[in-house]
Design a protein around this motif. Structure first.
Motif, PDB file in Angstrom:
ATOM      1  N   LEU A  78       0.830  -1.630   0.011  1.00 16.70           N
ATOM      2  CA  LEU A  78       0.413   0.035   0.202  1.00 16.70           C
ATOM      3  C   LEU A  78       0.938   1.130   0.117  1.00 16.70           C
ATOM      4  O   LEU A  78       2.117   1.631   0.419  1.00 16.70           O
ATOM      5  CB  LEU A  78      -1.279   0.445   0.932  1.00 16.70           C
ATOM      6  CG  LEU A  78      -2.057  -0.748   1.484  1.00 16.70           C
ATOM      7  CD1 LEU A  78      -2.507  -1.167   3.129  1.00 16.70           C
ATOM      8  CD2 LEU A  78      -2.978  -1.291   0.647  1.00 16.70           C
ATOM      9  N   GLY A  79       0.105   2.326  -0.757  1.00 16.37           N
ATOM     10  CA  GLY A  79       1.606   3.081  -1.114  1.00 16.37           C
ATOM     11  C   GLY A  79       0.915   4.008  -1.883  1.00 16.37           C
ATOM     12  O   GLY A  79      -0.205   4.086  -2.717  1.00 16.37           O
TER      13      GLY A  79
ATOM     14  N   VAL B 208       1.807 -11.123  -5.484  1.00 15.66           N
ATOM     15  CA  VAL B 208       2.073  -9.940  -4.672  1.00 15.66           C
ATOM     16  C   VAL B 208       1.142  -8.346  -5.374  1.00 15.66           C
ATOM     17  O   VAL B 208       1.294  -8.703  -6.420  1.00 15.66           O
ATOM     18  CB  VAL B 208       3.646  -9.318  -4.978  1.00 15.66           C
ATOM     19  CG1 VAL B 208       3.718  -7.980  -3.736  1.00 15.66           C
ATOM     20  CG2 VAL B 208       4.734 -10.601  -5.026  1.00 15.66           C
ATOM     21  N   ALA B 209       0.537  -8.003  -4.490  1.00 17.45           N
ATOM     22  CA  ALA B 209      -0.486  -7.251  -5.082  1.00 17.45           C
ATOM     23  C   ALA B 209      -0.354  -5.616  -4.513  1.00 17.45           C
ATOM     24  O   ALA B 209       0.555  -5.960  -3.504  1.00 17.45           O
ATOM     25  CB  ALA B 209      -2.009  -6.939  -4.863  1.00 17.45           C
ATOM     26  N   ALA B 210      -0.684  -4.002  -4.878  1.00 15.97           N
ATOM     27  CA  ALA B 210      -0.397  -3.266  -5.002  1.00 15.97           C
ATOM     28  C   ALA B 210      -1.323  -2.050  -5.730  1.00 15.97           C
ATOM     29  O   ALA B 210      -1.962  -1.905  -6.190  1.00 15.97           O
ATOM     30  CB  ALA B 210       1.102  -2.535  -5.438  1.00 15.97           C
ATOM     31  N   THR B 211      -1.424  -0.956  -4.445  1.00 16.62           N
ATOM     32  CA  THR B 211      -2.418  -0.405  -4.916  1.00 16.62           C
ATOM     33  C   THR B 211      -2.448   0.991  -4.228  1.00 16.62           C
ATOM     34  O   THR B 211      -1.450   1.249  -2.545  1.00 16.62           O
ATOM     35  CB  THR B 211      -3.753  -0.593  -4.237  1.00 16.62           C
ATOM     36  OG1 THR B 211      -4.894   0.261  -4.920  1.00 16.62           O
ATOM     37  CG2 THR B 211      -4.771  -1.221  -3.035  1.00 16.62           C
ATOM     38  N   HIS B 212      -2.413   1.884  -4.804  1.00 15.55           N
ATOM     39  CA  HIS B 212      -2.449   3.073  -4.087  1.00 15.55           C
ATOM     40  C   HIS B 212      -3.959   4.015  -3.129  1.00 15.55           C
ATOM     41  O   HIS B 212      -4.241   4.942  -2.889  1.00 15.55           O
ATOM     42  CB  HIS B 212      -2.278   4.512  -5.178  1.00 15.55           C
ATOM     43  CG  HIS B 212      -3.336   5.098  -5.793  1.00 15.55           C
ATOM     44  ND1 HIS B 212      -3.763   3.915  -7.562  1.00 15.55           N
ATOM     45  CD2 HIS B 212      -4.163   6.112  -5.956  1.00 15.55           C
ATOM     46  CE1 HIS B 212      -4.885   4.674  -8.081  1.00 15.55           C
ATOM     47  NE2 HIS B 212      -5.109   6.202  -7.069  1.00 15.55           N
TER      48      HIS B 212
ATOM     49  N   PRO C  63      -0.208  -7.638   4.655  1.00 16.63           N
ATOM     50  CA  PRO C  63      -0.113  -5.771   4.020  1.00 16.63           C
ATOM     51  C   PRO C  63       0.985  -5.151   4.288  1.00 16.63           C
ATOM     52  O   PRO C  63       1.346  -4.872   5.320  1.00 16.63           O
ATOM     53  CB  PRO C  63      -1.737  -4.704   4.013  1.00 16.63           C
ATOM     54  CG  PRO C  63      -1.604  -5.808   5.745  1.00 16.63           C
ATOM     55  CD  PRO C  63      -1.452  -7.475   5.138  1.00 16.63           C
ATOM     56  N   ILE C  64       1.389  -3.763   3.597  1.00 18.37           N
ATOM     57  CA  ILE C  64       3.278  -3.279   4.066  1.00 18.37           C
ATOM     58  C   ILE C  64       2.636  -2.154   3.357  1.00 18.37           C
ATOM     59  O   ILE C  64       2.560  -1.949   2.162  1.00 18.37           O
ATOM     60  CB  ILE C  64       4.018  -3.733   2.920  1.00 18.37           C
ATOM     61  CG1 ILE C  64       4.112  -5.583   3.529  1.00 18.37           C
ATOM     62  CG2 ILE C  64       5.592  -3.709   2.685  1.00 18.37           C
ATOM     63  CD1 ILE C  64       5.276  -5.885   2.334  1.00 18.37           C
TER      64      ILE C  64
END
Length: 325
Positions: free
Chosen positions: A29-30, A139-143, A167-168
Motif C-alpha cells: 500500500l502506498g 504480490v498485489a499493490a494499490t494506491h 499488508p505492507i
C-alpha cells in the motif's frame, strides 16, 4: 535498492524481509510513485521463486473487455480476433511471482474470476473447458484505500480478505527525507550507466535543495529529476537546480510588516553599502543558477529583472562570472 532511516520505512523493510521468506500473498500500500514495484521485485528476488518469472501486470491499464484474456488466457476462436491460443499472465508466471499492480482498478467481474483462481489454484481460459493448475505467488499493490472501496461496493470483501494476508504500507518520500541523499546517489549511478555519461554525484547543497521539495510524485519523480539533471550536466555535474525549480516562498506579510517605531537597540550598527548588498545578492543568485543569467533557470528570472539589466549590473558591480561555481 532499499534504503531507510525513518521508523515507518524501517518497519516496512522488516515486514518485507519476513514475507519474502514465505509464499504468502503480500499487499503493498502506498502513494503512486512510492516504490511499490521496487518492493515487489525485492520480495521476489529474496524468495524461493527467485529463479522463476517475475511478471508485472498493471490492472488499471487493461481494458475491461480484455482483462479475462490477459490474466487467464484464451482458446483459439473463443472471440473475434482470437486467431490462436494464448496463455494468460497467470500461466506465464507459473512457478514465479505475479505482481498485480493497482489491483483496486479491477472491475467487479474480473475480481470474481481472480478470487476463484486464488482460492482454487486453477483457471479456465476464455472459451476453454479444461481446468489448468497454476502455481503462482501473488504480490498485489494499490494506491487506493481498499477498505473504503469495500464499503463503497467497488471492491469485493472476500477478495480483500484474500489478498490482505500481509499488508505492507510504504511511506511517501516526503515522510522519509533522510533517504533523499542515498536515493539521489543511487539514481545518479543508474543514470550514468543508462546514458553512458561519466558519473556525477549530488553535492551536499543539492541534497538540501531537494529536501525543500514536497515530492508529490515520490521516488519515481526523484528518479526522473536526477536523470534529467544528468542529461543537462553531461557528466560534468548534476544540474539539479535546473531540473527542479522550487517555487518561491510566499511572503507572510503579517510577519514581515515593518514596525512603525524602531529603537537603536533593535537596529544593527553594521551595514553594507547599497552596492555591496546588491553585489552579494546578485552573486548568490548567480551561484544558485550556476552562472546562468537568462532563460527559465537563470538568475534574471529568479530576481524578476530583465536579463540585459542584470548583465549591466553584473558589469557595473564588478562581478566575475568566471568564478561562479
Amino acid at each position: 535498492m532499499i534504503v531507510g532511516h525513518d521508523k515507518g520505512l524501517k518497519r516496512a523493510i522488516r515486514e518485507v524481509d519476513l514475507v519474502a521468506q514465505t509464499d504468502s500473498t503480500a499487499l503493498i500500500l502506498g502513494e503512486t510513485g512510492s516504490g511499490k514495484e521496487l518492493i515487489a521485485r525485492y520480495i521476489h528476488q529474496h524468495s524461493a521463486r527467485v529463479h522463476s518469472s517475475f511478471i508485472r501486470v498493471n490492472c488499471g491499464a487493461i481494458p475491461a473487455e480484455l482483462i479475462d484474456s490477459e490474466l487467464f488466457g484464451h482458446e483459439k476462436g473463443s472471440f473475434t480476433g482470437a486467431a490462436s491460443q494464448k496463455k494468460g499472465w497467470f500461466e506465464r508466471a507459473t512457478g514465479g511471482t505475479l505482481f498485480l499492480d493497482e489491483i483496486g482498478e479491477l472491475s467487479l467481474a474480473a475480481q470474481v474470476r481472480l478470487l476463484r483462481v486464488l482460492q482454487e489454484g486453477t483457471l479456465t481460459r476464455v472459451g476453454g473447458e479444461r481446468e489448468i493448475d497454476v502455481d503462482v505467488r501473488i504480490v498485489a499493490a494499490t494506491h487506493r484505500n481498499l477498505e473504503e472501496s469495500v464499503k463503497e461496493g467497488q471492491f469485493r470483501e472476500d477478495l480483500w480478505f484474500r489478498i490482505n494476508v500481509f499488508p505492507i504500507r510504504l511511506p511517501s518520500l516526503r515522510e522519509r527525507e533522510e533517504d533523499i541523499a542515498d536515493l539521489t546517489e543511487h539514481f545518479a549511478r543508474k543514470a550514468s550507466e543508462k546514458l553512458g555519461l561519466p558519473l556525477a554525484l549530488p553535492t551536499a547543497q543539492q541534497i538540501n535543495y531537494l529536501k525543500k521539495y514536497n515530492w508529490p510524485g515520490n521516488v519515481r519523480e526523484l528518479q526522473v529529476i536526477v536523470e534529467r539533471a544528468a542529461i543537462l550536466g553531461q557528466g560534468n555535474f548534476l544540474a539539479i537546480e535546473e531540473s527542479l525549480v522550487l517555487p518561491l516562498p510566499s511572503l507572510d506579510r503579517g510577519a514581515c510588516a515593518v514596525p512603525q517605531v524602531y529603537s537603536r537597540t533593535q537596529v544593527s550598527t553594521e551595514f553594507l553599502t547599497l552596492n555591496e548588498a546588491l553585489k552579494l545578492h546578485i552573486t548568490k543568485a548567480l551561484v544558485h543558477c550556476r552562472g546562468r543569467v537568462e532563460g527559465p533557470f537563470g538568475a534574471a528570472q529568479l530576481l524578476a529583472i530583465n536579463p540585459n539589466t542584470l548583465r549591466s549590473k553584473i558589469k557595473a558591480l564588478g562581478i566575475n562570472k568566471a568564478t561562479i561555481r
